[in-house]
Design a protein around this motif. Structure first.
Motif, short mmCIF file in Angstrom:
data_model
loop_
_atom_site.label_atom_id
_atom_site.label_comp_id
_atom_site.label_asym_id
_atom_site.label_seq_id
_atom_site.Cartn_x
_atom_site.Cartn_y
_atom_site.Cartn_z
N UNK A 189 18.47 -0.52 -23.02
CA UNK A 189 18.84 0.76 -22.88
C UNK A 189 19.19 1.32 -24.32
N UNK A 190 19.95 0.36 -25.17
CA UNK A 190 20.34 0.78 -26.58
C UNK A 190 19.02 0.87 -27.46
N UNK A 191 18.02 -0.02 -27.02
CA UNK A 191 16.45 0.04 -27.52
C UNK A 191 16.00 1.54 -27.54
N UNK A 192 16.12 2.03 -26.20
CA UNK A 192 15.52 3.27 -26.00
C UNK A 192 16.14 4.39 -26.80
N UNK A 193 17.37 4.61 -26.98
CA UNK A 193 18.12 5.47 -27.94
C UNK A 193 17.71 5.30 -29.21
N UNK A 194 17.80 3.92 -29.73
CA UNK A 194 17.41 3.80 -31.16
C UNK A 194 15.95 4.13 -31.39
N UNK A 195 14.91 4.05 -30.67
CA UNK A 195 13.82 4.49 -30.81
C UNK A 195 13.15 5.81 -30.40
N UNK A 196 14.50 6.54 -29.69
CA UNK A 196 14.24 7.80 -29.12
C UNK A 196 12.94 8.01 -28.40
N UNK A 197 13.10 7.09 -27.32
CA UNK A 197 11.94 7.24 -26.29
C UNK A 197 12.42 7.80 -25.22
N UNK A 198 11.59 8.51 -24.33
CA UNK A 198 11.79 9.41 -23.31
C UNK A 198 11.05 8.87 -22.19
N UNK A 231 3.82 -0.31 -31.76
CA UNK A 231 3.39 0.82 -30.98
C UNK A 231 3.23 0.44 -29.43
N UNK A 232 4.21 -0.62 -29.01
CA UNK A 232 3.99 -0.94 -27.56
C UNK A 232 4.78 0.05 -26.85
N UNK A 233 4.43 0.47 -25.48
CA UNK A 233 5.03 1.16 -24.88
C UNK A 233 6.46 0.59 -24.43
N UNK A 234 7.30 1.83 -24.31
CA UNK A 234 8.72 1.10 -23.98
C UNK A 234 8.93 0.47 -22.85
N UNK A 235 8.15 0.86 -21.84
CA UNK A 235 8.26 -0.05 -20.68
C UNK A 235 7.70 -1.38 -20.73
N UNK A 236 6.44 -1.38 -21.71
CA UNK A 236 6.19 -2.87 -21.82
C UNK A 236 7.29 -3.51 -22.44
N UNK A 237 7.85 -2.88 -23.65
CA UNK A 237 8.82 -3.77 -24.32
C UNK A 237 9.99 -4.36 -23.47
N UNK A 238 10.50 -3.36 -22.38
CA UNK A 238 11.26 -3.87 -21.30
C UNK A 238 10.88 -5.11 -20.65
#
Length: 630
Positions: free
Chosen positions: A253-262, A570-577
């Motif tokens: 979850x912290x990665x999402x905020x660090x990368x400003x991913x919506x 540039x991977x999609x955030x869901x792919x990163x998860x």
């Protein structure tokens, strides 16, 4: 007539039955060194009945105390088979049930068996050390071998295209976990203590929630330490594991905020990428056969010559429209209704003939949509990729989920089918039935257990794991051990076993059952052995350090690699998860990713890196013990 004086009361027995009861009580209580005076005095019958009944009740109570010795011995005689089986049954049952309890939606699962074993060992409810060692090693072998069979078919395929980058990121996570572990070791612990580093390795594998790695490290310790001086690294594992499970999700979850991913934007990007795929778009066209080479050829022969996937749903021959099958023979000037992928339309037209406006165009009848699980049992499908099958464009169906050995995989274009895969197909009923015929879907072929392959593989794995490998600079030859050897052999058999006529497929339930049995045997044995010194280690020792250093080992690599994967690659955030969950082999993290994403990207990332990650977690555990703790 007999009279007895019992505890100051005179009882006259008018019935032979009461007389016998009184004799039994008298002899029994004399045996228990309680003296009763017998004299002559007469009481009425009701008093007799009352007092004799009272003493019969006391007699029964004392008799049962003696008879309960068998029950006490069941728990105290540690050498008996009954005691050992009872011990494991209690520890495993309690651990499994407590592991189902969820806190904030997260449960520890079967790993709670370790904690149940620790409690049993702490109260000295234990078994002989030789038995514990056997159950621990046999459980470990069974566990890692079944994991190897599970990941083997997809192990080498995970290195293709984007898989190389994702696996590279997963390797970076593993290396950073180790680096943070060493940093914590040098900063927070006494490096002169020979047990400090092994305990940190146990903490490492609790922090990354990887039980097979703990097993490999535990097994390797026997090559480095004397029998009576082996550190109980399961204590460090137990301290770090709970925060490891939650820390993975929190760091993601912290990665999402660090990368400003919506989340909404990321999901829209995935949908747009799928829509732009030309191989997923169906193309319908009418063609006239003008290639004289096709005259007298069957539909199957044409498909083989063309080497393109297409479906001929209707054809016009001698003025009559009909539905062709694989044996239908075509002739020049026949008109065909072809469905194919948009990317394959031009090559098909060039081979068969030009596109025309057909006067006989008919609307395909509406069919009910169905969803069906289909099992791949056709040997010809083994190794074929989903993308080349063009299910959506050719048959009008979608393959939405693929299950292999209990793991749900994303139905991506590069997925290779293997015997035993279960695919979820959605589409018109007739078309779904066509897919079922194509893939085999003969469950009877898979129901027969292939137990010989399992034990042949275990035999080869043990031999391979015991082979000494001389490495310059090491004081003793390296051995892959009882974890690494069976794992590597299982991966190779799972991928190439069919070439030497080994049937490697096991049903999902059989694989999961054998794996879980091995896992609970291992965890319970490790917990029971560690339980005796657990309190001193955790409360009086460095337990609190293991907790917070384990949290650092969990979180720091995710924050670094997750941010790089999103911003640099540039991977999609869901792919990163999914990649992060696979790098930690952590199903709860994958479950969380699937909750926040309606698409299959998390499953893609997880299944791509899981095989290599599992292999490296086990291998690095042994390397760390042998190279750094020797």
């Amino acid at each position: 007539m007999k009279s007895f004086q019992l505890n100051g009361h005179e009882i006259t027995c008018k019935d032979n039955l009461f007389s016998r009861y009184c004799e039994i009580i008298r002899h029994k209580f004399i045996f228990k060194r309680k003296k009763f005076i017998i004299s002559t005095f007469q009481l009425d019958f009701d008093s007799q009945k009352l007092l004799v009944g009272k003493f019969l009740s006391n007699f029964a109570h004392n008799f049962n105390i003696i008879k309960m010795d068998w029950f006490i011995n069941l728990f105290s005689e540690t050498d008996s088979v009954a005691h050992i089986v009872l011990l494991y049954a209690i520890v495993i049952a309690i651990g499994v049930y407590l592991g189902k309890i969820k806190v904030f939606g997260i449960s520890l699962g079967v790993t709670f068996v370790l904690f149940a074993g620790i409690v049993a060992g702490h109260i000295h409810f234990t078994a002989p050390t030789t038995i514990l060692n056997f159950c621990q090693d046999f459980g470990l072998i069974l566990f890692v071998f079944m994991i190897g069979l599970q990941v083997g078919p997809g192990f080498f395929e995970s290195f293709k295209k984007d898989g190389i980058t994702l696996n590279g990121l997963a390797i970076a996570v593993i290396m950073l976990n180790i680096a943070v572990m060493f940093a914590c070791y040098f900063i927070f612990f006494d490096t002169s203590d020979k047990h400090a580093l092994p305990m940190m390795i146990g903490t490492l594998y609790g922090a990354v929630t990887n039980t097979p790695g703990l097993g490999a490290a535990t097994e390797a310790l026997g090559s480095v330490f004397d029998e009576g001086n082996i550190p109980q690294i399961a204590s460090g594992y137990a301290c770090a594991y709970p925060l490891g499970v939650t820390g993975i999700i929190l760091a993601t979850i912290a990665v999402r905020f660090l990368t400003r991913s919506r989340l909404d934007d990321e999901e829209k990007k995935l949908s747009a990428e799928d829509a732009e795929n030309p191989h997923a778009k169906p193309h319908i066209m009418h063609l006239r056969v003008t290639n004289s080479y096709l005259a007298g050829r069957t539909l199957m022969q044409i498909a083989e010559f063309l080497n393109r996937d297409f479906v001929c749903s209707r054809y016009l021959h001698d003025g009559q429209v009909s539905i062709p099958n694989r044996n239908t023979i075509f002739d020049v000037d026949d008109e065909l209704l072809i469905v194919c992928a948009e990317a394959d339309a031009e090559p098909i037209k060039a081979f068969i003939g030009p596109e025309i406006e057909a006067a006989w165009n008919v609307e395909l009848e509406k069919q009910p949509m169905v969803s069906r699980r289909i099992v791949v049992t056709n040997p010809r499908m083994n190794g074929k990729t989903l993308g080349k099958m063009h299910f959506s464009s050719l048959y009008g169906v979608n393959v939405t989920r693929i299950t292999r050995h209990g793991i749900d995989l994303f139905a991506g274009r590069n997925h290779h089918f293997h015997i035993g895969d279960r695919i979820l197909v959605v589409g018109p009923e007739d078309n779904v039935n066509r897919i079922a015929d194509l893939m085999g879907n003969s469950v009877k072929r898979l129901n027969a257990p292939n137990i010989a392959t399992i034990f042949i593989g275990i035999m080869l794995g043990i031999v391979f794991g015991c082979m000494p490998i001389a490495i310059p600079g090491m004081p003793i030859p390296m051995k892959l051990g009882l974890a690494g050897g069976p794992l590597i052999i299982a991966i190779l058999i799972g991928r190439y076993g069919y070439r030497i006529k080994l049937v490697t497929y096991t049903t999902t339930s059989a694989n999961m059952m054998l794996r879980e049995i091995g896992l609970v045997l291992f965890l319970s044995s490790v917990g029971i052995k560690a339980g005796a010194g657990f309190w001193d280690t955790v409360i009086s020792g460095d337990g609190l350090k293991y907790v917070y250093t384990g949290f650092l080992i969990t979180v720091i690599p995710i924050l670094i690699v997750g941010t790089i994967a999103k911003l640099v690659y540039k991977f999609n955030y869901f792919m990163v998860m999914g990649m992060i969950a696979g790098s930690y082999t952590d199903p709860p993290a994958l479950a969380y990713a699937n909750q926040v994403c309606s698409l299959e990207a998390p499953g893609v990332g997880y299944s791509t890196v899981y095989p290599l990650t599992m292999f490296l977690r086990i291998l690095t555990a042994q390397i760390l013990i042998l190279f750094c703790c020797g």
